[in-house]
Design a protein around this motif. Structure first.
Motif, PDB file in Angstrom:
ATOM      1  N   MET A 157      25.216 -12.526 -22.100  1.00  0.00           N
ATOM      2  CA  MET A 157      25.569 -11.896 -20.824  1.00  0.00           C
ATOM      3  C   MET A 157      25.142 -12.813 -19.671  1.00  0.00           C
ATOM      4  SD  MET A 157      24.761  -8.023 -19.570  1.00  0.00           S
ATOM      5  CE  MET A 157      22.997  -8.199 -19.498  1.00  0.00           C
ATOM      6  N   THR A 158      25.990 -12.919 -18.690  1.00  0.00           N
ATOM      7  CA  THR A 158      25.691 -13.756 -17.541  1.00  0.00           C
ATOM      8  C   THR A 158      24.669 -13.073 -16.643  1.00  0.00           C
ATOM      9  OG1 THR A 158      27.968 -14.543 -17.600  1.00  0.00           O
ATOM     10  CG2 THR A 158      26.710 -15.034 -15.629  1.00  0.00           C
ATOM     11  N   GLY A 159      23.575 -13.729 -16.383  1.00  0.00           N
ATOM     12  CA  GLY A 159      22.541 -13.159 -15.528  1.00  0.00           C
ATOM     13  C   GLY A 159      22.508 -13.829 -14.169  1.00  0.00           C
ATOM     14  N   PRO A 160      21.771 -13.249 -13.240  1.00  0.00           N
ATOM     15  CA  PRO A 160      21.672 -13.820 -11.894  1.00  0.00           C
ATOM     16  C   PRO A 160      21.101 -15.235 -11.898  1.00  0.00           C
ATOM     17  CG  PRO A 160      20.796 -11.576 -11.950  1.00  0.00           C
ATOM     18  CD  PRO A 160      21.042 -11.985 -13.360  1.00  0.00           C
ATOM     19  N   GLY A 161      20.261 -15.564 -12.876  1.00  0.00           N
ATOM     20  CA  GLY A 161      19.655 -16.893 -12.931  1.00  0.00           C
ATOM     21  C   GLY A 161      20.685 -17.988 -13.044  1.00  0.00           C
ATOM     22  N   THR A 162      21.678 -17.785 -13.893  1.00  0.00           N
ATOM     23  CA  THR A 162      22.737 -18.777 -14.086  1.00  0.00           C
ATOM     24  C   THR A 162      23.531 -18.967 -12.799  1.00  0.00           C
ATOM     25  OG1 THR A 162      22.950 -18.015 -16.363  1.00  0.00           O
ATOM     26  CG2 THR A 162      24.728 -19.391 -15.528  1.00  0.00           C
ATOM     27  N   VAL A 163      23.845 -17.849 -12.137  1.00  0.00           N
ATOM     28  CA  VAL A 163      24.646 -17.925 -10.913  1.00  0.00           C
ATOM     29  C   VAL A 163      23.839 -18.558  -9.782  1.00  0.00           C
ATOM     30  CG1 VAL A 163      26.033 -16.609  -9.271  1.00  0.00           C
ATOM     31  CG2 VAL A 163      25.962 -15.917 -11.644  1.00  0.00           C
ATOM     32  N   LEU A 164      22.544 -18.299  -9.772  1.00  0.00           N
ATOM     33  CA  LEU A 164      21.672 -18.909  -8.762  1.00  0.00           C
ATOM     34  C   LEU A 164      21.636 -20.429  -8.958  1.00  0.00           C
ATOM     35  CD1 LEU A 164      19.822 -18.267  -6.398  1.00  0.00           C
ATOM     36  CD2 LEU A 164      17.945 -17.989  -8.003  1.00  0.00           C
ATOM     37  N   GLU A 165      21.557 -20.840 -10.215  1.00  0.00           N
ATOM     38  CA  GLU A 165      21.553 -22.262 -10.546  1.00  0.00           C
ATOM     39  C   GLU A 165      22.880 -22.908 -10.127  1.00  0.00           C
ATOM     40  OE1 GLU A 165      20.607 -24.853 -14.519  1.00  0.00           O
ATOM     41  OE2 GLU A 165      20.074 -22.731 -14.560  1.00  0.00           O
ATOM     42  N   LEU A 166      23.965 -22.186 -10.407  1.00  0.00           N
ATOM     43  CA  LEU A 166      25.302 -22.655 -10.046  1.00  0.00           C
ATOM     44  C   LEU A 166      25.422 -22.778  -8.534  1.00  0.00           C
ATOM     45  CD1 LEU A 166      28.221 -23.274 -11.008  1.00  0.00           C
ATOM     46  CD2 LEU A 166      28.678 -20.827 -10.854  1.00  0.00           C
ATOM     47  N   ASN A 167      24.905 -21.783  -7.822  1.00  0.00           N
ATOM     48  CA  ASN A 167      24.933 -21.777  -6.358  1.00  0.00           C
ATOM     49  C   ASN A 167      24.154 -22.974  -5.787  1.00  0.00           C
ATOM     50  OD1 ASN A 167      25.509 -20.252  -3.778  1.00  0.00           O
ATOM     51  ND2 ASN A 167      23.282 -20.323  -3.699  1.00  0.00           N
ATOM     52  N   ASP A 168      22.974 -23.239  -6.341  1.00  0.00           N
ATOM     53  CA  ASP A 168      22.162 -24.375  -5.892  1.00  0.00           C
ATOM     54  C   ASP A 168      22.891 -25.693  -6.131  1.00  0.00           C
ATOM     55  OD1 ASP A 168      20.200 -22.617  -5.170  1.00  0.00           O
ATOM     56  OD2 ASP A 168      18.880 -23.039  -6.853  1.00  0.00           O
ATOM     57  N   LEU A 169      23.522 -25.773  -7.289  1.00  0.00           N
ATOM     58  CA  LEU A 169      24.275 -26.971  -7.661  1.00  0.00           C
ATOM     59  C   LEU A 169      25.444 -27.185  -6.694  1.00  0.00           C
ATOM     60  CD1 LEU A 169      23.672 -28.712 -10.152  1.00  0.00           C
ATOM     61  CD2 LEU A 169      25.522 -27.546 -11.314  1.00  0.00           C
TER      62      LEU A 169
ATOM     63  N   SER B 277      24.104   3.184  -5.284  1.00  0.00           N
ATOM     64  CA  SER B 277      24.550   3.017  -6.674  1.00  0.00           C
ATOM     65  C   SER B 277      24.885   1.567  -7.004  1.00  0.00           C
ATOM     66  CB  SER B 277      25.765   3.906  -6.932  1.00  0.00           C
ATOM     67  OG  SER B 277      26.824   3.537  -6.076  1.00  0.00           O
ATOM     68  N   ALA B 278      25.043   0.728  -5.987  1.00  0.00           N
ATOM     69  CA  ALA B 278      25.375  -0.682  -6.229  1.00  0.00           C
ATOM     70  C   ALA B 278      24.142  -1.494  -6.617  1.00  0.00           C
ATOM     71  CB  ALA B 278      26.027  -1.291  -4.991  1.00  0.00           C
ATOM     72  N   ALA B 279      22.957  -0.966  -6.331  1.00  0.00           N
ATOM     73  CA  ALA B 279      21.719  -1.688  -6.617  1.00  0.00           C
ATOM     74  C   ALA B 279      21.447  -1.714  -8.115  1.00  0.00           C
ATOM     75  CB  ALA B 279      20.550  -1.032  -5.895  1.00  0.00           C
ATOM     76  N   PRO B 280      20.941  -2.838  -8.605  1.00  0.00           N
ATOM     77  CA  PRO B 280      20.615  -2.886 -10.031  1.00  0.00           C
ATOM     78  C   PRO B 280      19.439  -1.963 -10.354  1.00  0.00           C
ATOM     79  CG  PRO B 280      19.911  -4.903  -8.931  1.00  0.00           C
ATOM     80  CD  PRO B 280      20.637  -4.083  -7.911  1.00  0.00           C
ATOM     81  N   LEU B 281      19.426  -1.432 -11.540  1.00  0.00           N
ATOM     82  CA  LEU B 281      18.312  -0.581 -11.971  1.00  0.00           C
ATOM     83  C   LEU B 281      17.094  -1.475 -12.185  1.00  0.00           C
ATOM     84  CD1 LEU B 281      20.356   1.456 -14.598  1.00  0.00           C
ATOM     85  CD2 LEU B 281      19.659   2.249 -12.311  1.00  0.00           C
ATOM     86  N   PRO B 282      15.872  -0.900 -12.083  1.00  0.00           N
ATOM     87  CA  PRO B 282      14.680  -1.729 -12.297  1.00  0.00           C
ATOM     88  C   PRO B 282      14.744  -2.433 -13.660  1.00  0.00           C
ATOM     89  CG  PRO B 282      14.065   0.453 -11.512  1.00  0.00           C
ATOM     90  CD  PRO B 282      15.542   0.495 -11.798  1.00  0.00           C
ATOM     91  N   GLY B 283      14.532  -3.720 -13.641  1.00  0.00           N
ATOM     92  CA  GLY B 283      14.542  -4.488 -14.883  1.00  0.00           C
ATOM     93  C   GLY B 283      15.927  -4.899 -15.340  1.00  0.00           C
ATOM     94  N   GLU B 284      16.945  -4.416 -14.669  1.00  0.00           N
ATOM     95  CA  GLU B 284      18.312  -4.747 -15.061  1.00  0.00           C
ATOM     96  C   GLU B 284      18.653  -6.155 -14.581  1.00  0.00           C
ATOM     97  OE1 GLU B 284      22.899  -3.203 -14.290  1.00  0.00           O
ATOM     98  OE2 GLU B 284      21.288  -2.594 -12.979  1.00  0.00           O
TER      99      GLU B 284
END
Ligand SMILES: [Zn+2]
Length: 113
Positions: free
Chosen positions: A1-13, A90-97
């Motif tokens: 599953m694609t997580g925010p970390g990958t997209v953050l890395e992509l954004n920085d790149l 409802s758009a906010a991620p659940l804790p730990g999600e």
């Protein structure tokens, strides 16, 4: 599953790629001694990150990146910092999600802070 970390890395790149792809900036950087010979490596790393992401997030990210220059934007106090729309609770991620979310207004991927 694609997580925010990958997209953050992509954004920085992409920030880095945008920066070194600007001829005026590149000239200025070379003049002060930076060797800008890693662009190909950055592009290769970008392709690798995209290949590991789910299709729908690649599409959403690339569309927003092409349209606004950034595919990812932070959220502060439930407000999308890309288009300044207040997002529903409802758009906010659940804790730990770690699932990605997309702004329903501008389409940018959201980084909840
Ligand atoms: Zn937005």
């Amino acid at each position: 599953m694609t997580g925010p970390g990958t997209v953050l890395e992509l954004n920085d790149l992409d920030l880095l790629l945008d920066f070194v792809s600007d001829p005026a900036r590149a000239t200025r950087l070379r003049r002060i001694g930076y060797a800008l010979d890693g662009v190909e490596l950055l592009a290769r790393e970008r392709a690798r990150l995209l290949a590991g992401m789910e299709r729908r997030w690649v599409t959403a990210y690339e569309r927003a990146h092409a349209r606004y220059g950034r595919g990812l934007t932070p959220v502060r106090g439930r407000v999308c910092q890309g288009c300044f729309v207040t997002l529903p609770t409802s758009a906010a991620p659940l804790p730990g999600e770690s699932q990605l979310h997309q702004c329903e207004s501008c389409g940018r991927l959201l980084l909840w802070g």
